[in-house]
Write a protein that holds these residues in place. Sequence first.
Motif, short mmCIF file in Angstrom:
data_model
loop_
_atom_site.label_atom_id
_atom_site.label_comp_id
_atom_site.label_asym_id
_atom_site.label_seq_id
_atom_site.Cartn_x
_atom_site.Cartn_y
_atom_site.Cartn_z
N UNK A 1 -8.80 -3.40 5.84
CA UNK A 1 -7.37 -3.06 5.73
C UNK A 1 -7.09 -1.88 6.61
N UNK B 1 3.08 -2.61 4.28
CA UNK B 1 2.58 -1.43 4.96
C UNK B 1 1.25 -1.80 5.61
N UNK C 1 4.21 3.83 7.33
CA UNK C 1 3.49 3.97 6.07
C UNK C 1 4.42 4.51 5.01
N UNK C 2 4.06 4.22 3.75
CA UNK C 2 4.92 4.66 2.65
C UNK C 2 4.13 5.53 1.69
N UNK C 3 4.82 6.54 1.20
CA UNK C 3 4.23 7.42 0.20
C UNK C 3 5.22 7.55 -0.93
N UNK D 1 0.85 -1.19 0.00
CA UNK D 1 0.00 0.00 0.00
C UNK D 1 0.89 1.24 0.00
N UNK D 2 0.92 1.95 -1.12
CA UNK D 2 1.78 3.13 -1.22
C UNK D 2 1.07 4.23 -1.98
N UNK E 1 -3.59 0.99 7.81
CA UNK E 1 -2.20 1.38 7.61
C UNK E 1 -1.40 1.09 8.87
N UNK E 2 -0.12 1.34 8.80
CA UNK E 2 0.77 1.09 9.93
C UNK E 2 0.39 1.87 11.18
#
Lengths: 191, 770
Positions: free
Chosen positions: B118, B101, A169-171, A114-115, B120-121
């Motif tokens: 779902x 993630x 989290x990644x962007x 998820x990015x 996020x972190x």
Amino acid sequence: MTETIVKNEYDVLEQQKQAVEDIISVRLITDENAVFSRTDGGFVSLTFTGEDGKTVEYNRVAVHRCFPHSDPNHYISIREPDGDGREIGLIEDLSSLSDETVNMLEEQLSLRYFTPKIIRLKNIREEYGYSYWDVVTDKGACRFTVRMGSGNVYSIGKNRYLINDLDGNRFEIPDLYEMTPREIKQLDLFI
Amino acid sequence: MVDTLKKVIPESVLDALNKRGVETNSINAAVCADMTNDGELKNIYLILTDARLVFALSNSEDDMVFSGASPLRSVSSESIGEFYEYKLDRLTNPKIIDQVVGGLFVVDIDGVETWLCRFSGAKLREMRRFCKALECSITGEKPPDENEDDAVYCPKCGHPYPEKGRTVCPKCMVKRAIFFRILSFFKSYRLRIVFLFLCMMISGVLTSVSPYLTGSVLFDKVLTRDQALPEKLGIPGNFTLMLLLLVLSIAAVQLIQQFVGVIQGRLAAHLVPGVVAKIKGNVFASLQRLSIGFFTRRQTGSLMQRVNSDANEVMGFFIDGLPYLIYNIFTFAFSGIIMFTLDWRLALASFFLLPPLFYVSYRLLPRLWHAHGRRSRTVRTLYALLNDGIGGARVVKAFGQEDHENRRFSKVNDRVRDAEIQVVKYGNRFDIAYSLAREIPSLLVWSLGALLILRSSGTFKLGELITFINFLHMMQGPMHFFSSIFRWWTNSMNAAQRVFEIIDANPEIAEKENALHTDIKGGITLNNISFGYEPNKTILKNISFSVKAGEILGIVGKSGAGKSTLVNLISRLYDVDEGEIMIDGANVKDYSFTTLRGAVAMVSQETYIFIGTIAENIGYACPDASRKEIVRAAQAASAHPFICRLPDGYDTIIGAGGRELSGGERQRISIARAILADPQILVLDEATASVDTETERAIQASLEKLVRGRTTISIAHRLSTLRNADHLIVLDDGKLVESGTHAELVEKRGEYYKLLELQSKALAMRSIED
């Protein structure tokens, strides 16, 4: 007596060889030897026929990319979901599979990686070793915080950048030069 | 419950839920996930009631706010849109599947493994807790006690702390200006600083007096034969004496100024090293206090730079910059007063450019700040790279990758250069602005002054013009200084910010307030512990076992199974995420560090040798050890023979820059260190991994002596080293798969047996081949 010992030893060595081979050999997954299908629970199951002709069914498989940034559509590793996560096989080229399968696998990949892509940068403020980002992504607007100076913003390709925030989290910034000069200037701090 | 609930769900949403038949009182647990199934960032409320699991999608259009960002103003209009629910009796086996993630919340619905949601972190911890609550609801277990989270918000301003465990609010810290914090380092030098201040004041005043003497007094009083002044001094008409007096007083002013300067220099010289040392000591002490996790997260090179050069940079400003700033301000102020009393028109002409000048610097300042921050970041990367290239010289040479390293270095080097150029570029803009502010008034004063002399016929005198020109000339120094003080200030505050980041960092692992100081016997119990270095990567899962005091426990498993991680937890280098570790029936968290670390000694696969003699290295954990004890420990570790062969024996300097020791020798020194520490709990983490068979036998023999009467936890690849263990556990992928005595595990024919068989047969085959 000696015979049995030697025989036992031989067996064990064979086993060992097999185990080692299992670890070091590469099994490729193609449309011929594998059938993927959607499960009711939103996962993907796999029926796989190995080189030895044995067919194994997996209720759920994990789908990993070997090169998530530099080559996302090649070398897709299909793994057992639990325990060691042993590799079942490797897909060399995703596009060589049927469209239906590709769709299915891409769904799973998007769950795993998820990015959100940053499409607009409203503001970045730096303060005391942290930077506070206010952005609009393809998944919605958000604000997040990045620790400065320990490689949390890094290049993953030409003009492409990945940002790790405090939550893990990644962007992604898909192309730095697609952004406005003002946005680039704000990013100057990190690049 | 309702109070904690309101933290998770806003009241307007609770109301909306009530309307859909979800009574607030029936809610047992709730969590707010942050993603729709398509990955859109949106609030989704998961609610667990007595009989149902409810999903409610928020209709809020607000930005998603992740950890550290300031929360949005509370939104009263938030309500819910999509809504669906499951009866609890259809659900079994809830779990969280970690993703790269964030994760997936998965439940078996009527036996079909389904992912429901779902996240996020940011939500990982809360979702795990919720999942546990659901599990307890299904199985009917009692849910574990909710231990309240550590403080997450700053009590002053409500701003969330940007990082767990670092209870420093960046917002409030800005107010508590860095500047004054640095001043606090000077506290113990108060008297000196008062003197320094006095000196600067005197020289400031004196500096502004001399242009007046060489201008107005010389030209308008002495050279024009003004009678008033000599009469006042009692020497009417004697202008030669008058001139002599004037020259003498100018000389005296100069002399005093020099004298004061010398005193000032000496005072500062005493101050500087003291304060710099104090700051460095402070940072180093903070680093020692921090938990091991802090170091693994950051590059060592960059930390080293911080301790060293940042402290210097901060001090540079305070020692050289600040005193001159004060001195220059005095000079400026006094000159200003004198100039305005002499002639306001010319004074105005000299000063009118100052306000726009300060405005320009104010505008350029943030850019300069950024440029500096960027430079120091690139320099830090360069340091880290340097560390890498030199530390890994062996590998670089072995693979012939010198050119590659050069390219890698020059890439970063170029970036440093570019950043440097940018700093100079912005700096130059300052210089230009300041030069203009210097030259334009000077031109103005010349022309305006000449005009005044021509027009006013006598009321404005030549001497006054010369005084003004002198002043302007004299002010060039301070002006130039002001132009660089901004640069200096930026640099120094940048460095100070980094220094304080370390000083303020809170250790993740802290000693309890009334920590236990007792003797530890060495019984260890692990209750259902889970642990991961990063929030979404669990390394150890639900591990429980216990060791009685004095027993030997062997840990077996493949590489990467989590064996070393497990022993790190016992000596509390890290804290467990879930479960508890008990020593002698008390939680490890309750023990003081001195008790705990004094009772646990570790011989690990990485041996670290400090700079110092062999004797000092062996005595590291007990500095009071006598020579006899050290030799005895070395003998027990079979290190004595090789040490005695060294020309300098126990006095041989080892560690960085000292004598090179082989892997086996280092290992034996670290074993000797552990023997001397005489711990109740001994951890052997592959203690004989890097030695040859013969040395291993010797070390084994000494270890056997060492483990007697102590609780020992021993990790080994070679199972033969564990043959005298009382109890064995087998780890696989972070889980405990088998446990029991050697005989029991062989009987069981499971994982352990497999490993054992493989190893012994392989050994047997090898000896046949030999």
